[in-house]
Design a protein around this motif. Sequence first.
Motif, PDB file in Angstrom:
ATOM      1  N   THR A  84       0.830  -1.204   0.000  1.00  0.00           N
ATOM      2  CA  THR A  84       0.000   0.000   0.000  1.00  0.00           C
ATOM      3  C   THR A  84       0.865   1.255   0.000  1.00  0.00           C
ATOM      4  OG1 THR A  84      -1.734  -1.193   1.197  1.00  0.00           O
ATOM      5  CG2 THR A  84      -1.869   1.208   1.201  1.00  0.00           C
ATOM      6  N   CYS A  85       1.960   1.213   0.742  1.00  0.00           N
ATOM      7  CA  CYS A  85       2.903   2.340   0.758  1.00  0.00           C
ATOM      8  C   CYS A  85       3.515   2.566  -0.626  1.00  0.00           C
ATOM      9  CB  CYS A  85       3.992   2.069   1.791  1.00  0.00           C
ATOM     10  SG  CYS A  85       5.237   3.372   1.911  1.00  0.00           S
ATOM     11  N   VAL A  86       3.939   1.494  -1.264  1.00  0.00           N
ATOM     12  CA  VAL A  86       4.518   1.602  -2.603  1.00  0.00           C
ATOM     13  C   VAL A  86       3.500   2.188  -3.580  1.00  0.00           C
ATOM     14  CG1 VAL A  86       5.372   0.270  -4.571  1.00  0.00           C
ATOM     15  CG2 VAL A  86       6.238  -0.204  -2.271  1.00  0.00           C
ATOM     16  N   GLN A  87       2.238   1.787  -3.469  1.00  0.00           N
ATOM     17  CA  GLN A  87       1.205   2.325  -4.353  1.00  0.00           C
ATOM     18  C   GLN A  87       1.064   3.834  -4.178  1.00  0.00           C
ATOM     19  OE1 GLN A  87      -2.115  -0.101  -3.138  1.00  0.00           O
ATOM     20  NE2 GLN A  87      -1.629  -1.751  -4.584  1.00  0.00           N
ATOM     21  N   LEU A  88       1.150   4.308  -2.940  1.00  0.00           N
ATOM     22  CA  LEU A  88       1.081   5.750  -2.694  1.00  0.00           C
ATOM     23  C   LEU A  88       2.251   6.460  -3.359  1.00  0.00           C
ATOM     24  CD1 LEU A  88       0.146   8.363  -1.335  1.00  0.00           C
ATOM     25  CD2 LEU A  88       1.250   7.568   0.786  1.00  0.00           C
ATOM     26  N   MET A  89       3.463   5.960  -3.143  1.00  0.00           N
ATOM     27  CA  MET A  89       4.642   6.614  -3.709  1.00  0.00           C
ATOM     28  C   MET A  89       4.605   6.600  -5.241  1.00  0.00           C
ATOM     29  SD  MET A  89       5.991   7.494  -0.866  1.00  0.00           S
ATOM     30  CE  MET A  89       5.655   6.987   0.827  1.00  0.00           C
ATOM     31  N   GLU A  90       4.200   5.483  -5.808  1.00  0.00           N
ATOM     32  CA  GLU A  90       4.143   5.385  -7.273  1.00  0.00           C
ATOM     33  C   GLU A  90       3.063   6.295  -7.843  1.00  0.00           C
ATOM     34  OE1 GLU A  90       3.751   1.169  -7.981  1.00  0.00           O
ATOM     35  OE2 GLU A  90       5.929   0.931  -8.166  1.00  0.00           O
ATOM     36  N   THR A  91       1.968   6.475  -7.117  1.00  0.00           N
ATOM     37  CA  THR A  91       0.907   7.373  -7.582  1.00  0.00           C
ATOM     38  C   THR A  91       1.393   8.812  -7.620  1.00  0.00           C
ATOM     39  OG1 THR A  91      -0.824   5.908  -6.721  1.00  0.00           O
ATOM     40  CG2 THR A  91      -1.431   8.202  -7.099  1.00  0.00           C
ATOM     41  N   ILE A  92       2.156   9.222  -6.618  1.00  0.00           N
ATOM     42  CA  ILE A  92       2.697  10.582  -6.590  1.00  0.00           C
ATOM     43  C   ILE A  92       3.510  10.867  -7.845  1.00  0.00           C
ATOM     44  CG2 ILE A  92       4.411  12.064  -5.430  1.00  0.00           C
ATOM     45  CD1 ILE A  92       3.423  10.804  -2.770  1.00  0.00           C
ATOM     46  N   GLN A  93       4.317   9.915  -8.262  1.00  0.00           N
ATOM     47  CA  GLN A  93       5.155  10.137  -9.436  1.00  0.00           C
ATOM     48  C   GLN A  93       4.452   9.822 -10.745  1.00  0.00           C
ATOM     49  OE1 GLN A  93       8.989   8.243  -8.777  1.00  0.00           O
ATOM     50  NE2 GLN A  93       9.604   9.865  -7.381  1.00  0.00           N
ATOM     51  N   ALA A  94       3.332   9.098 -10.691  1.00  0.00           N
ATOM     52  CA  ALA A  94       2.636   8.711 -11.916  1.00  0.00           C
ATOM     53  C   ALA A  94       1.669   9.772 -12.417  1.00  0.00           C
ATOM     54  CB  ALA A  94       1.887   7.398 -11.698  1.00  0.00           C
ATOM     55  N   ILE A  95       1.103  10.592 -11.516  1.00  0.00           N
ATOM     56  CA  ILE A  95       0.127  11.576 -11.986  1.00  0.00           C
ATOM     57  C   ILE A  95       0.822  12.625 -12.841  1.00  0.00           C
ATOM     58  CG2 ILE A  95      -1.406  11.195 -10.034  1.00  0.00           C
ATOM     59  CD1 ILE A  95      -0.493  13.956  -8.951  1.00  0.00           C
ATOM     60  N   ARG A  96       0.030  13.266 -13.688  1.00  0.00           N
ATOM     61  CA  ARG A  96       0.621  14.184 -14.663  1.00  0.00           C
ATOM     62  C   ARG A  96       1.115  15.484 -14.027  1.00  0.00           C
ATOM     63  NH1 ARG A  96      -2.677  18.310 -15.741  1.00  0.00           N
ATOM     64  NH2 ARG A  96      -4.852  18.154 -15.076  1.00  0.00           N
ATOM     65  N   GLN A  97       0.525  15.875 -12.882  1.00  0.00           N
ATOM     66  CA  GLN A  97       0.902  17.149 -12.269  1.00  0.00           C
ATOM     67  C   GLN A  97       2.158  17.014 -11.412  1.00  0.00           C
ATOM     68  OE1 GLN A  97      -2.053  15.605 -11.873  1.00  0.00           O
ATOM     69  NE2 GLN A  97      -3.769  17.020 -12.080  1.00  0.00           N
TER      70      GLN A  97
END
Length: 258
Positions: A84-97
């Motif tokens: 779940t932690c990895v998903q949060l970190m990857e989401t931060i870098q995956a979004i376009r903004q």
Amino acid sequence: MSTPFVLVERSGPSARVTLDRPERRNPLSLQMMREATAAIRDLGDDPDCGVVVLTGSGPALSAGHEISEMVDRTLTQEREVFTTCVQLMETIQAIRQPVIAEVQGHAIAAGCQLVATCDLAVAVDTARFGTPGVKIGLFCSTPMVAVSRSIGRKRAMQMLLTGETIDAATAVDWGLVNEAVPEGHLRFRVDELALQIADSSPLTLEIGKQAFYRQIDLPQDEAYREMAETMATNAVTCDAQEGMSAFLEKRAPQWRGE
């Protein structure tokens, strides 16, 4: 029904995501991480959002994982925490903004990982940063991924092996944060930075952010080949053509996001 642990506030072209359990120093519990991931993912899909600011309530950005969720658990349950932690970190870098960490207090363990993961970070000059898991028998292996990519091997290993914290000035010197400012100036500086970024084409920012993370760990020759193609395809977009024409004509560009 549980109380939300994450608040979302909109202001102009930016959105502020606030971790909101100040009495516990915003621990990254499963609920907190899931709420933050969902909020950031939703903002990533919002065409009216140009920049995301990640911050916390109270005296800390985050003190790291909720340790009480990690005692007397099965391996499957422990895996759920870190996945779940990895998903949060990857989401931060995956979004376009672009995502800016607004660090109003200490950022420890997975909290330090959050700072290292964000695209930019501005901290109060009294903040401290650390990866002290080694002191409780749990090496900060997932924070290590982001921290080592921000500050380099020797400095990361110093933080990881000793568990000692560093101050904001050292964090700036080492490249963990971009700036350290007086407490009363923090939000103003972050908002100023967000507006400066949001003034550019959202499409160009998206292309650039994605390209940065694609190339950063590639061999130099491969990175150059990929980035040459990226710049070529960027150059033929409507926004790039408009921006270059506006520069030559000495006028402000009109972005279309395409």
